[in-house]
Write a protein that holds these residues in place. Sequence first.
Motif, PDB file in Angstrom:
ATOM      1  N   VAL A   1       0.864  -1.176   0.000  1.00 12.28           N
ATOM      2  CA  VAL A   1       0.000   0.000   0.000  1.00 12.28           C
ATOM      3  C   VAL A   1       0.905   1.231   0.000  1.00 12.28           C
ATOM      4  N   VAL A   2       0.646   2.151  -0.910  1.00 10.57           N
ATOM      5  CA  VAL A   2       1.424   3.385  -1.000  1.00 10.57           C
ATOM      6  C   VAL A   2       0.851   4.391  -0.004  1.00 10.57           C
ATOM      7  N   VAL A   3       1.753   5.041   0.743  1.00 15.00           N
ATOM      8  CA  VAL A   3       1.347   6.097   1.656  1.00 15.00           C
ATOM      9  C   VAL A   3       1.769   7.409   0.998  1.00 15.00           C
ATOM     10  N   LYS A   4       0.762   8.271   0.747  1.00 15.86           N
ATOM     11  CA  LYS A   4       1.031   9.562   0.100  1.00 15.86           C
ATOM     12  C   LYS A   4       0.698  10.679   1.072  1.00 15.86           C
ATOM     13  N   GLN A   5       1.456  11.753   0.961  1.00 13.91           N
ATOM     14  CA  GLN A   5       1.270  12.910   1.810  1.00 13.91           C
ATOM     15  C   GLN A   5       0.763  14.076   0.965  1.00 13.91           C
ATOM     16  N   ILE A   6      -0.281  14.736   1.432  1.00 12.07           N
ATOM     17  CA  ILE A   6      -0.773  15.934   0.743  1.00 12.07           C
ATOM     18  C   ILE A   6       0.091  17.100   1.211  1.00 12.07           C
ATOM     19  N   LEU A   7       0.646  17.841   0.262  1.00 13.17           N
ATOM     20  CA  LEU A   7       1.535  18.948   0.589  1.00 13.17           C
ATOM     21  C   LEU A   7       0.739  20.139   1.114  1.00 13.17           C
ATOM     22  N   THR A   8       1.043  20.525   2.339  1.00 14.00           N
ATOM     23  CA  THR A   8       0.449  21.708   2.959  1.00 14.00           C
ATOM     24  C   THR A   8       1.605  22.606   3.399  1.00 14.00           C
ATOM     25  N   ASP A   9       1.285  23.813   3.860  1.00 14.39           N
ATOM     26  CA  ASP A   9       2.338  24.703   4.365  1.00 14.39           C
ATOM     27  C   ASP A   9       3.118  24.015   5.483  1.00 14.39           C
ATOM     28  N   LYS A  10       2.391  23.365   6.377  1.00 16.63           N
ATOM     29  CA  LYS A  10       2.999  22.700   7.528  1.00 16.63           C
ATOM     30  C   LYS A  10       3.902  21.544   7.084  1.00 16.63           C
ATOM     31  N   SER A  11       3.413  20.700   6.172  1.00 15.62           N
ATOM     32  CA  SER A  11       4.212  19.553   5.732  1.00 15.62           C
ATOM     33  C   SER A  11       5.401  20.003   4.882  1.00 15.62           C
ATOM     34  N   LYS A  12       5.236  21.110   4.153  1.00 16.52           N
ATOM     35  CA  LYS A  12       6.324  21.642   3.336  1.00 16.52           C
ATOM     36  C   LYS A  12       7.482  22.090   4.236  1.00 16.52           C
ATOM     37  N   VAL A  13       7.155  22.771   5.324  1.00 19.80           N
ATOM     38  CA  VAL A  13       8.171  23.217   6.283  1.00 19.80           C
ATOM     39  C   VAL A  13       8.881  22.012   6.892  1.00 19.80           C
ATOM     40  N   LYS A  14       8.096  20.988   7.274  1.00 23.32           N
ATOM     41  CA  LYS A  14       8.700  19.783   7.873  1.00 23.32           C
ATOM     42  C   LYS A  14       9.631  19.082   6.881  1.00 23.32           C
ATOM     43  N   LEU A  15       9.204  18.982   5.621  1.00 26.23           N
ATOM     44  CA  LEU A  15      10.045  18.337   4.610  1.00 26.23           C
ATOM     45  C   LEU A  15      11.332  19.126   4.374  1.00 26.23           C
ATOM     46  N   LEU A  16      11.215  20.444   4.325  1.00 29.95           N
ATOM     47  CA  LEU A  16      12.415  21.280   4.148  1.00 29.95           C
ATOM     48  C   LEU A  16      13.377  21.094   5.322  1.00 29.95           C
ATOM     49  N   GLU A  17      12.830  21.027   6.527  1.00 32.49           N
ATOM     50  CA  GLU A  17      13.675  20.790   7.711  1.00 32.49           C
ATOM     51  C   GLU A  17      14.365  19.430   7.622  1.00 32.49           C
ATOM     52  N   LEU A  18      13.613  18.424   7.184  1.00 36.91           N
ATOM     53  CA  LEU A  18      14.170  17.080   7.042  1.00 36.91           C
ATOM     54  C   LEU A  18      15.287  17.052   5.999  1.00 36.91           C
ATOM     55  N   TYR A  19      15.027  17.646   4.839  1.00 37.33           N
ATOM     56  CA  TYR A  19      16.038  17.669   3.780  1.00 37.33           C
ATOM     57  C   TYR A  19      17.288  18.436   4.215  1.00 37.33           C
ATOM     58  N   ASN A  20      17.085  19.563   4.903  1.00 39.56           N
ATOM     59  CA  ASN A  20      18.232  20.347   5.369  1.00 39.56           C
ATOM     60  C   ASN A  20      19.028  19.586   6.428  1.00 39.56           C
ATOM     61  N   ALA A  21      18.349  18.869   7.307  1.00 42.73           N
ATOM     62  CA  ALA A  21      19.043  18.065   8.320  1.00 42.73           C
ATOM     63  C   ALA A  21      19.846  16.943   7.647  1.00 42.73           C
ATOM     64  N   GLN A  22      19.248  16.312   6.637  1.00 47.80           N
ATOM     65  CA  GLN A  22      19.965  15.268   5.902  1.00 47.80           C
ATOM     66  C   GLN A  22      21.171  15.845   5.175  1.00 47.80           C
ATOM     67  N   MET A  23      21.025  17.046   4.638  1.00 46.30           N
ATOM     68  CA  MET A  23      22.120  17.717   3.933  1.00 46.30           C
ATOM     69  C   MET A  23      23.278  17.974   4.903  1.00 46.30           C
ATOM     70  N   LEU A  24      22.963  18.487   6.093  1.00 51.55           N
ATOM     71  CA  LEU A  24      24.003  18.727   7.095  1.00 51.55           C
ATOM     72  C   LEU A  24      24.708  17.431   7.484  1.00 51.55           C
ATOM     73  N   GLN A  25      23.937  16.358   7.630  1.00 52.42           N
ATOM     74  CA  GLN A  25      24.516  15.064   7.984  1.00 52.42           C
ATOM     75  C   GLN A  25      25.485  14.580   6.906  1.00 52.42           C
ATOM     76  N   VAL A  26      25.090  14.708   5.664  1.00 53.13           N
ATOM     77  CA  VAL A  26      25.944  14.280   4.548  1.00 53.13           C
ATOM     78  C   VAL A  26      27.221  15.125   4.513  1.00 53.13           C
ATOM     79  N   GLN A  27      27.094  16.422   4.743  1.00 53.36           N
ATOM     80  CA  GLN A  27      28.265  17.297   4.751  1.00 53.36           C
ATOM     81  C   GLN A  27      29.213  16.943   5.900  1.00 53.36           C
ATOM     82  N   LYS A  28      28.641  16.602   7.066  1.00 55.97           N
ATOM     83  CA  LYS A  28      29.468  16.173   8.207  1.00 55.97           C
ATOM     84  C   LYS A  28      30.216  14.884   7.872  1.00 55.97           C
ATOM     85  N   GLU A  29      29.509  13.957   7.214  1.00 55.53           N
ATOM     86  CA  GLU A  29      30.138  12.688   6.843  1.00 55.53           C
ATOM     87  C   GLU A  29      31.294  12.916   5.874  1.00 55.53           C
ATOM     88  N   CYS A  30      31.113  13.827   4.924  1.00 56.07           N
ATOM     89  CA  CYS A  30      32.192  14.145   3.976  1.00 56.07           C
ATOM     90  C   CYS A  30      33.404  14.715   4.714  1.00 56.07           C
TER      91      CYS A  30
END
Length: 128
Positions: free
Chosen positions: A7-36
């Motif tokens: 079963v596919v779980v889909k998320q409807i993009l809202t202002d709130k979910s957009k902010v959370k996704l941006l925070e998640l992506y930025n946190a992952q970006m920082l983690q990757v940069q730390k690993e490098c």
Amino acid sequence: MQIIQTVVVKQILTDKSKVKLLELYNAQMLQVQKECSQLQFEVKRLEKTKNFSPGELKNHFEKEINKRKEKEKLLEFQIEQLHMLPLGSELKEKEVQALMEVKVGDAWIFQPAIIIKDGIIEEIRGCE
């Protein structure tokens, strides 16, 4: 009869979910940069020990660093795409396995889906 179906779980993009996704992506970006940075530090540290062949050592760590750089590019692309998506868009979040009851005469649903909006199930498609 019961079957296991994806079963596919889909998320409807809202202002709130957009902010959370941006925070998640930025946190992952920082983690990757730390690993490098950590990998680059390890290369320098290990080169000083002289226990390893410099060529092999450099190749191994360059591969690992390049993997992180590719992930960083992917995250940058995802952030760009997120900025372009209109609110209300459905984003595939993940896939889960569900136990479903089927019997003769049931309509076969190829891709059932769970739709989530701001962390709350909004709709279940194809699991009547």
